[in-house]
Design a protein around this motif. Structure first.
Motif, PDB file in Angstrom:
ATOM      1  N   UNK A   6       6.511  69.385   0.757  1.00  0.00           N
ATOM      2  CA  UNK A   6       6.605  68.425  -0.333  1.00  0.00           C
ATOM      3  C   UNK A   6       7.462  67.257   0.138  1.00  0.00           C
ATOM      4  N   UNK A   7       6.911  66.066   0.024  1.00  0.00           N
ATOM      5  CA  UNK A   7       7.620  64.857   0.418  1.00  0.00           C
ATOM      6  C   UNK A   7       7.780  63.991  -0.823  1.00  0.00           C
ATOM      7  N   UNK A  18       2.126  55.266   3.452  1.00  0.00           N
ATOM      8  CA  UNK A  18       2.297  55.460   4.900  1.00  0.00           C
ATOM      9  C   UNK A  18       1.726  56.786   5.409  1.00  0.00           C
ATOM     10  N   UNK A  19       0.456  57.044   5.104  1.00  0.00           N
ATOM     11  CA  UNK A  19      -0.201  58.278   5.528  1.00  0.00           C
ATOM     12  C   UNK A  19      -1.586  57.941   6.068  1.00  0.00           C
ATOM     13  N   UNK A  20      -2.070  58.800   6.957  1.00  0.00           N
ATOM     14  CA  UNK A  20      -3.423  58.641   7.472  1.00  0.00           C
ATOM     15  C   UNK A  20      -4.434  58.987   6.376  1.00  0.00           C
ATOM     16  N   UNK A  21      -5.672  58.566   6.564  1.00  0.00           N
ATOM     17  CA  UNK A  21      -6.752  58.882   5.624  1.00  0.00           C
ATOM     18  C   UNK A  21      -6.953  60.392   5.536  1.00  0.00           C
ATOM     19  N   UNK A  22      -7.274  60.864   4.333  1.00  0.00           N
ATOM     20  CA  UNK A  22      -7.662  62.267   4.104  1.00  0.00           C
ATOM     21  C   UNK A  22      -6.619  63.277   4.567  1.00  0.00           C
ATOM     22  N   UNK A  25      -2.876  66.745   0.063  1.00  0.00           N
ATOM     23  CA  UNK A  25      -3.518  67.624  -0.908  1.00  0.00           C
ATOM     24  C   UNK A  25      -3.282  67.147  -2.341  1.00  0.00           C
ATOM     25  N   UNK A  26      -2.134  66.527  -2.590  1.00  0.00           N
ATOM     26  CA  UNK A  26      -1.816  66.086  -3.944  1.00  0.00           C
ATOM     27  C   UNK A  26      -0.925  64.850  -3.901  1.00  0.00           C
ATOM     28  N   UNK A  27      -1.155  63.944  -4.831  1.00  0.00           N
ATOM     29  CA  UNK A  27      -0.283  62.783  -5.055  1.00  0.00           C
ATOM     30  C   UNK A  27       0.085  62.816  -6.532  1.00  0.00           C
ATOM     31  N   UNK A  28       1.374  62.695  -6.811  1.00  0.00           N
ATOM     32  CA  UNK A  28       1.871  62.718  -8.189  1.00  0.00           C
ATOM     33  C   UNK A  28       2.599  61.415  -8.466  1.00  0.00           C
ATOM     34  N   UNK A  29       2.213  60.750  -9.530  1.00  0.00           N
ATOM     35  CA  UNK A  29       2.878  59.525  -9.952  1.00  0.00           C
ATOM     36  C   UNK A  29       3.336  59.707 -11.394  1.00  0.00           C
ATOM     37  N   UNK A  45      -3.919  50.044  -5.524  1.00  0.00           N
ATOM     38  CA  UNK A  45      -3.060  51.228  -5.379  1.00  0.00           C
ATOM     39  C   UNK A  45      -3.865  52.505  -5.596  1.00  0.00           C
ATOM     40  N   UNK A  46      -4.732  52.516  -6.587  1.00  0.00           N
ATOM     41  CA  UNK A  46      -5.561  53.693  -6.846  1.00  0.00           C
ATOM     42  C   UNK A  46      -6.511  53.965  -5.683  1.00  0.00           C
ATOM     43  N   UNK A  47      -7.104  52.914  -5.109  1.00  0.00           N
ATOM     44  CA  UNK A  47      -7.965  53.093  -3.934  1.00  0.00           C
ATOM     45  C   UNK A  47      -7.161  53.625  -2.745  1.00  0.00           C
ATOM     46  N   UNK A  48      -5.902  53.210  -2.622  1.00  0.00           N
ATOM     47  CA  UNK A  48      -5.077  53.696  -1.522  1.00  0.00           C
ATOM     48  C   UNK A  48      -4.732  55.172  -1.726  1.00  0.00           C
ATOM     49  N   UNK A  49      -4.468  55.569  -2.958  1.00  0.00           N
ATOM     50  CA  UNK A  49      -4.234  56.985  -3.248  1.00  0.00           C
ATOM     51  C   UNK A  49      -5.490  57.784  -2.909  1.00  0.00           C
ATOM     52  N   UNK A  50      -6.634  57.279  -3.309  1.00  0.00           N
ATOM     53  CA  UNK A  50      -7.912  57.923  -2.993  1.00  0.00           C
ATOM     54  C   UNK A  50      -8.085  58.059  -1.479  1.00  0.00           C
ATOM     55  N   UNK A  51      -7.704  57.034  -0.755  1.00  0.00           N
ATOM     56  CA  UNK A  51      -7.830  57.012   0.711  1.00  0.00           C
ATOM     57  C   UNK A  51      -7.039  58.138   1.359  1.00  0.00           C
ATOM     58  N   UNK A  52      -5.805  58.375   0.929  1.00  0.00           N
ATOM     59  CA  UNK A  52      -4.952  59.356   1.599  1.00  0.00           C
ATOM     60  C   UNK A  52      -5.213  60.795   1.160  1.00  0.00           C
ATOM     61  N   UNK A  53      -5.885  60.969   0.023  1.00  0.00           N
ATOM     62  CA  UNK A  53      -6.209  62.327  -0.410  1.00  0.00           C
ATOM     63  C   UNK A  53      -7.344  62.903   0.416  1.00  0.00           C
ATOM     64  N   UNK A  54      -7.221  64.160   0.750  1.00  0.00           N
ATOM     65  CA  UNK A  54      -8.318  64.847   1.432  1.00  0.00           C
ATOM     66  C   UNK A  54      -9.409  65.129   0.401  1.00  0.00           C
TER      67      UNK A  54
END
Length: 115
Positions: A6-7, A18-22, A25-29, A45-54
């Protein structure tokens, strides 16, 4: 053995995550993303969250504040455009001042589809 990490960190909505694509496992805002953010920046921002989620990853959008008119006219279509699948959605009127001003909070558990 399954390991999890957990970060917790703060990042400006004007920066990419600051994460690679996919990779996540979870992003919490919570209490960060709301109607104070211009629509174009929020959608970025939502597209970026989508980008980093697997694929199959979860986005927990918690206590998003907006006006009642914005909920269905702006934010629901925006989340649909990004591509999230809705797993759970709760909305409620803000009780402190919301009755007079039609102010709402909503929380959603959204999933990045597997395909």
């Amino acid at each position: 053995m399954v390991q999890s990490l957990v970060i917790s960190f703060d990042v400006s909505v004007s920066q990419r995550l600051p994460f690679f694509d996919n990779t996540l496992d979870i992003v919490h805002s919570m209490h960060v993303l709301s109607n104070w953010i211009p629509d174009a920046m929020l959608e970025f921002t939502l597209y970026d969250i989508y980008r980093v989620l697997r694929p199959g990853g979860l986005f927990w959008l918690d206590r998003f504040f907006c006006l009642g008119s914005q909920l269905n006219q702006t934010y629901v279509p925006m989340l649909d455009r990004v591509g999230f699948r809705n797993l759970r959605w709760n909305a409620g009127m803000k009780l402190e001042r919301g009755i007079d001003k039609n102010e709402w909070y909503f929380s959603a558990l959204l999933e990045k589809p597997m395909t």
